[in-house]
Design an enzyme around this catalytic site. Structure first.
Site, PDB file in Angstrom:
ATOM      1  N   HIS A   1       0.817  -1.200   0.000  1.00 54.15           N
ATOM      2  CA  HIS A   1       0.000   0.000   0.000  1.00 54.15           C
ATOM      3  C   HIS A   1       0.860   1.263   0.000  1.00 54.15           C
ATOM      4  CE1 HIS A   1      -3.324   2.668   0.845  1.00 54.15           C
ATOM      5  NE2 HIS A   1      -2.671   3.143   1.892  1.00 54.15           N
TER       6      HIS A   1
ATOM      7  N   HIS B   1     -10.535   3.601  -1.426  1.00 51.90           N
ATOM      8  CA  HIS B   1     -10.754   3.100  -0.059  1.00 51.90           C
ATOM      9  C   HIS B   1     -11.677   1.895  -0.153  1.00 51.90           C
ATOM     10  CE1 HIS B   1     -10.616   4.398   4.392  1.00 51.90           C
ATOM     11  NE2 HIS B   1      -9.422   4.068   3.974  1.00 51.90           N
TER      12      HIS B   1
END
Ligand code: ADP
Ligand code: MG
Lengths: 757, 81, 235, 81
Positions: A62, A111
């Site tokens: 990430h 998200h």
């Protein structure tokens, strides 16, 4: 009563040097053996548990982009020549020059996973995160957009996700006072366990106000301000806590974060006040990896080192361990570098807005990032090794073997019978209008405030959103966010280019000039060579297309591992295009035109229905090759509309559902009628439902038709009058069918409410 | 006829902006010594007849799926006399 | 003569304060920005409480803003006849402050809703609506999550009888407000609470219409001495 | 240290859209015989030391002015042991 962290024995640099052989849970933290080895080499000892926490989170997929980096480089390598780009990839967000001394920053971020676990909070904190990225560039956020993908419309879990996500995007954005000016909402089985929530934010500032995330000037103070730090999003490191501490172990740590938009609104106002007063040397938002990311990025981008006194961080939960404080992803926090001379003024502003601010460290002239916990040194690293020198994978990739079969399965009339009569085509159109993906988005968009700030010129359901940047000069920007995952599934290289093509067109039909690009690349697991190939192809396609269109990629985000078991989502490279419009009063939209105006079709239609709305709705078929990419035609279309914007009365792009849907949308939006005569050289079905690129419908007063033809001819763009606007309120396709606005409106409006009922 | 009260509270480790806002306001209005405020929801459910074990079980299930999201919330079910 | 001073209050979480200021300015007022923590209205001739989510609206919309120092000053001045317009969150604050009766609760459909709304001006003899004609229908944005106006029947009947219903929703009732009430006024007809947003409809480039400007020109006219007619009590 | 729980409910005569929605959902999910659902709020307030009568009075006042709006809501204050 759990003992507070301060009373626990902490793993110090001293200890790490002494017992260098102690075993550490690097694997549990997601590090590979060689990565752990590299950390030991960098430090010439084992990392402390705090250092291990930092490296593990900053070197994660990430934060480090370790799987995607090698491919993303193309955005730089193939970057088109442009003077517009003021700040490029690598910062919190890119910045472009939009004229008159104005700069605009914009970026889209995902998200996805949190929005499946807790749809409302997941989506809300997604909006919050991207807004802080924009704020951290020195800009006032001026608008948001959201690109959403959900599972099958009839799946029992879909209403939970849709309802929560939409309420969350609205709940956070509305409470921040940022107009939502557009986005996407797509339903497809492949997103069932993997909804996509991509949020975009745009901000504006004067050139001289651009701020960067760097910590410079020894002696300058490091200030953490905003929300207190809690145990949010750090499930992972609890292994460290239990490992390095004797005691009962830490309390449970929440997997999902709750957003506080009110705190974020205060953060925005107080940060903008600081910029205005020129109190900030450097600034960084706290997002993924929290303090680990902010401190190491600030220090590594600056000219010195940094010393942090971690025990000064205000906590929401006194049981947090130093490792957890470093990794906490608590929302609504920012970090600023402030000269000692300015600190009082800085604190005054925070007090005025009732925002908690704490000096937690200072910039040093060393080249180390040092973190202290009371009197113990628990982190002592070269910041660059944490923030920027993370691992880079050359993951194997290979064209999936099933792709040939899929591309060969062209939706021929034999395989996917097409409506033949006018009545059948009318039904086909009504079915599309009532489908989950082409019906009215109002159930969603009516939950978003589009008016706040008073600068919204265009918003949903217009083709692009437009906000005014300068009230005195009328300068504005247009943004559109688009992708068709089915095209990506048929051909990821073309799929990415088609996403850009559509976003570019949506901006162009408003009369704005496309300028720059942001992207959010949503894919499955990079450990699957097939998925990795799709990713590589999509990046290559997007980079090539951006070079050809002259629109640089300024930033974006990668979201991998979007898959359930071993089925990945369609490659979904969501592309945002930003354009400039020097006078918003000249903007074009689908709204406009009056009875008697000529209806003109710009662009060329081919027999291209693979991956399109009709074939997937009518036959659930996914096969064949997507529409041919034609970027020079998109440029010709944009140039033609720009040149004619003075006399066009309305404009609307043609994409999903083809000419038929575009016509229906015009009638529904304007409550007028149209009489259409289809071109003869094509069969009626193709003319109505093909999804060929670079096409638009425009209306123009009869007197100006020749001027339009001339403008199109100049660009070598096909241009033909296909009908006229009437006041009948009926869509008439000569010799085939006619449908009244009301016949079309009812299925169109009923679809989403029915899904949510 | 039975009255069931389901109380839903954010888990202690989860941020509670609502509670924080109330705490701030109570302080500004002069209530000293407030160390924490948490805000939750309460559902008062009236049911015909009394709550047989089968409906009780279903209620348990629905409380955890519909009334609360166990990822961030705890819930308590009481029968009022 | 100098233009009347119209104050616009900013609370933490106010969002439409800039829009309200722009609208008042467009109507010819001399706009003064007021801060929630300050204790006087610095000589303003009228005050606007703008829309937004004061204090996040985490407790009850307007419940916390009501206790701010600025509101204490506004309440006192309003009792002495200061014209006050509360828009959306401002309306909620006025109800919480008991300057207006009733309360605003969660929309009946439970969603935040933003739409272009047709409303009918029911009473033109207030400080904020004299520029309209009685029964005039206008289209301005409505955007709220807790915009359902409620009050007991006695109060509703009283508002009706005293011509204190300022505006009603026409066609769609966007939030379940009792008797389609979109706005009301106080006894002295100087304090008006309105759920829809006139400040977002002063220019058709950025709003659905220019119908909203009348609220702001009304108060400017009022302050320049036009005054208001006595209530036309409905028979 | 004392824990005070303030429960706030909409007055019976005020319609409660949230409660109504929950009632509908419970029915659709198979819970039979639900005659009414009301949704309210609960505030859990922790206070240093014990609640002397003066702070108790102030809390009473604030419950009725801040935590609840008497125009539409009723409230109840309990001290938890
Ligand atoms: N798909 C992409 N295309 C272009 N730039 C990207 C992409 N993904 C990430 N980036 C860039 O890499 C940098 C780090 O990404 P990210 O971690 O999302 O930034 P941040 O930490 O500010 O959220 C940013 O400058 C971002 O714009
Ligand atoms: Mg960032």
């Amino acid at each position: 009563m759990s003992t507070t962290a301060s009373t626990r024995t902490v793993d110090t640099v001293e200890r790490a040097t002494a017992d260098s052989q102690a075993t550490q849970p690097w694997a549990e933290l997601g590090l590979k053996a060689d990565e752990y080895q590299r950390i030991r080499e960098i430090l010439n000892r084992r990392p402390t548990s705090a250092e291990l926490a930092m490296y593990s989170v900053m070197w994660s997929e990430h934060c480090s982009y370790k799987s995607s980096k090698v491919h993303l480089r193309q955005f730089g390598v193939k970057q088109p020549q442009t003077d517009a780009l003021l700040v490029g990839i690598g910062e919190n967000a890119g910045v472009v020059d939009v004229g008159d001394g104005w700069a605009v920053t914009f970026k889209v971020e995902s998200h996805n996973h949190p929005s499946y676990i807790e749809p409302y909070q997941g989506a809300a904190t997604g909006v919050g995160g991207i807004v802080r990225d924009i704020l951290a560039m020195g800009a006032r956020p001026i608008a948001v957009m959201d690109s959403l993908r959900f599972g099958a419309p009839d799946h029992p879990d879909t209403p939970r996700v849709v309802g929560g996500v939409v309420a969350g995007v609205g709940g956070y954005g509305n409470c921040l006072g940022l107009p939502n000016i557009g986005g996407e909402a797509v339903f497809d089985d492949c997103y069932q366990g993997n909804p996509l929530v991509n949020a975009l934010c745009v901000g504006a500032m004067r050139h001289e106000d651009i701020h960067l995330a760097k910590a410079s000037g020894a002696g300058n103070l490091v200030v953490l301000y905003g929300a207190r730090t809690g145990g949010d999003g750090i499930g992972g490191v609890s292994v460290l806590a239990s490992e390095s501490f004797d005691s009962t172990g830490p309390a449970k740590r929440p997997a999902v974060q709750v957003g506080d938009p009110f705190m974020e609104k205060l953060l925005i106002e107080c940060t903008l006040a600081m910029f205005k007063a020129e109190l900030v040397e450097g600034i960084q938002d706290l997002g993924g990896a929290g303090l680990s990311c902010a401190t190491s990025e600030l220090a590594s981008n600056g000219d010195g080192g940094m010393r942090i006194h971690l025990e000064r961080v205000p906590l929401r939960d006194a049981t947090l361990t130093p490792e957890e404080i470093l990794m906490s992803e608590s929302q609504e926090r920012m970090m600023a570098v402030v000269a000692p001379a300015n600190i009082d003024a800085f604190m005054d502003i925070c007090r005025r807005w009732d925002v908690l601010a704490t000096v937690i460290g200072e910039v040093t002239d060393s080249d180390r990032l040092q973190v202290w916990w009371h009197d113990d040194l628990i982190v002592d690293v070269p910041p660059r090794t944490v923030a920027h020198d993370g691992p880079v994978y050359e993951r194997p990739f290979a064209r999936p073997d099933w792709l040939d079969a899929r591309q060969a399965a062209e939706p021929t009339p034999q395989l996917c019978p097409r409506p033949a009569t006018g009545a059948d085509m009318a039904d086909a159109l009504l079915t599309l209008l009532g489908s989950a993906n082409l019906s009215s988005r109002e159930w969603i968009t009516s939950q978003y405030d589009r008016y706040v700030l008073g600068n919204t010129i265009l918003a949903m359901p217009d083709d692009a959103g437009i906000v005014r940047v300068d009230e005195s000069t009328h300068r504005g920007i247009a943004v559109s966010l688009d992708c068709n995952g089915r095209f990506g599934a048929l051909d990821p290289y073309a799929g990415a280019q088609l996403a850009l093509s559509e976003a570019y067109r949506n901006v162009a039909v408003t009369g704005a000039m496309p300028l720059a690009v942001t992207d959010c690349l949503n894919f499955g697991s990079p450990e699957d060579p097939g998925v990795m190939w799709q990713f590589a192809e999509a990046v290559r396609g997007l980079a090539d297309a951006c070079l050809e269109l002259g629109t640089p990629v300024t930033g974006g985000n990668v979201s991998l591992y979007n898959q359930t078991a071993d089925t990945a989502i369609h490659p979904t490279p969501v592309v945002g295009v930003l354009g400039v419009i020097d006078d918003v009063r000249t903007r074009l939209s689908i709204k406009g035109g009056r009875a008697g105006d000529a209806l003109v079709l710009l662009g060329q239609t081919r027999d291209e229905i693979a991956g399109g709305a009709w074939v997937s709705t009518a036959h659930g078929h996914l096969g064949g090759m997507p529409p041919k990419v034609d970027l020079s035609a998109e440029q010709a279309l944009a140039a033609t509309i720009h040149a004619s914007r003075g006399f066009l009365t309305s404009a609307h792009d043609i994409s999903d559902g083809g000419l038929a849907i575009a016509l229906a949308e015009m009638v529904l939006r304007n409550d007028y009628g149209v009489d259409v005569t289809l071109p003869v050289e094509l069969d009626a079905f193709t003319a109505l439902f093909s999804e060929s690129v670079a096409r638009a419908l425009v209306t123009v007063a009869a007197a100006d038709v020749d001027a339009l033809h001339a403008a199109a001819a100049k660009q070598g763009l096909q241009c033909r009058t296909v009908g006229t606007v009437t006041d009948s309120g009926v869509l008439v396709i000569d010799g085939l069918f006619h449908l009244t606005a009301e016949q079309m409106r009812s299925p169109w409006q009923a679809a989403l409410p029915a899904i949510m009922a | 006829m039975a009255r069931i009260v389901v109380t839903v509270m954010l888990k202690p480790e989860i941020l509670d902006p609502q509670g924080a806002a109330v705490r701030g306001a109570l302080g500004r209005l002069g209530l000293t010594g407030v160390t924490d405020v948490r805000q939750g929801k309460q559902f008062v459910i009236d049911i015909d007849g009394d709550l047989d074990s089968q409906r009780e079980q279903l209620l348990q299930k629905l409380a955890g799926e519909l009334l609360a999201n166990p990822v961030i919330e705890d819930f308590r079910i009481e029968e009022e006399q | 003569m100098t233009a009347p001073r119209v104050g616009v209050v900013t609370f933490p979480g106010s969002l439409d304060d800039g829009d309200a200021a722009r609208a008042a300015g467009a109507a010819g007022a001399d706009v003064v920005r007021l801060w929630h923590a300050d204790t006087d209205i610095s000589g303003c001739d009228a005050v606007i409480l703008p829309g937004g989510f004061s204090y996040g609206d985490y407790l009850r919309c307007g419940a916390i803003a009501r206790f701010s120092p600025m509101m204490a000053a506004v309440v006192d001045a309003a009792r002495d006849g200061l014209p006050v317009l509360g828009i959306c969150n401002g309306f909620q604050i006025l109800c919480e402050s008991h300057l207006l009766p009733g309360a605003l609760i969660r929309n009946n459909h439970l969603h935040f809703i933003c739409r272009d709304q047709r409303i009918r001006i029911e009473s033109t003899n207030t400080a904020w609506t004299s520029a309209y004609s009685a029964g005039e229908e206008i289209v301005i944005p409505v955007k709220n999550g807790e915009g359902g106006f409620v009050a007991d029947n006695a109060t509703l009947d009283m508002l009706q009888a005293d011509d204190r219903v300022v505006a009603r929703y026409v066609g769609v009732n966007p939030n379940g407000s009792y008797r389609d009430i979109a706005g009301i006024t106080n006894e002295s007809r100087t304090v008006v609470g309105l759920m829809p947003h006139p400040e977002h409809a002063i220019n058709s480039l950025t709003g659905p219409s220019e119908d909203g400007l009348g609220f702001f020109t009304s108060v400017v006219r009022f302050l320049e001495g036009a005054g208001i007619a006595p209530a036309q009590v409905s028979a």
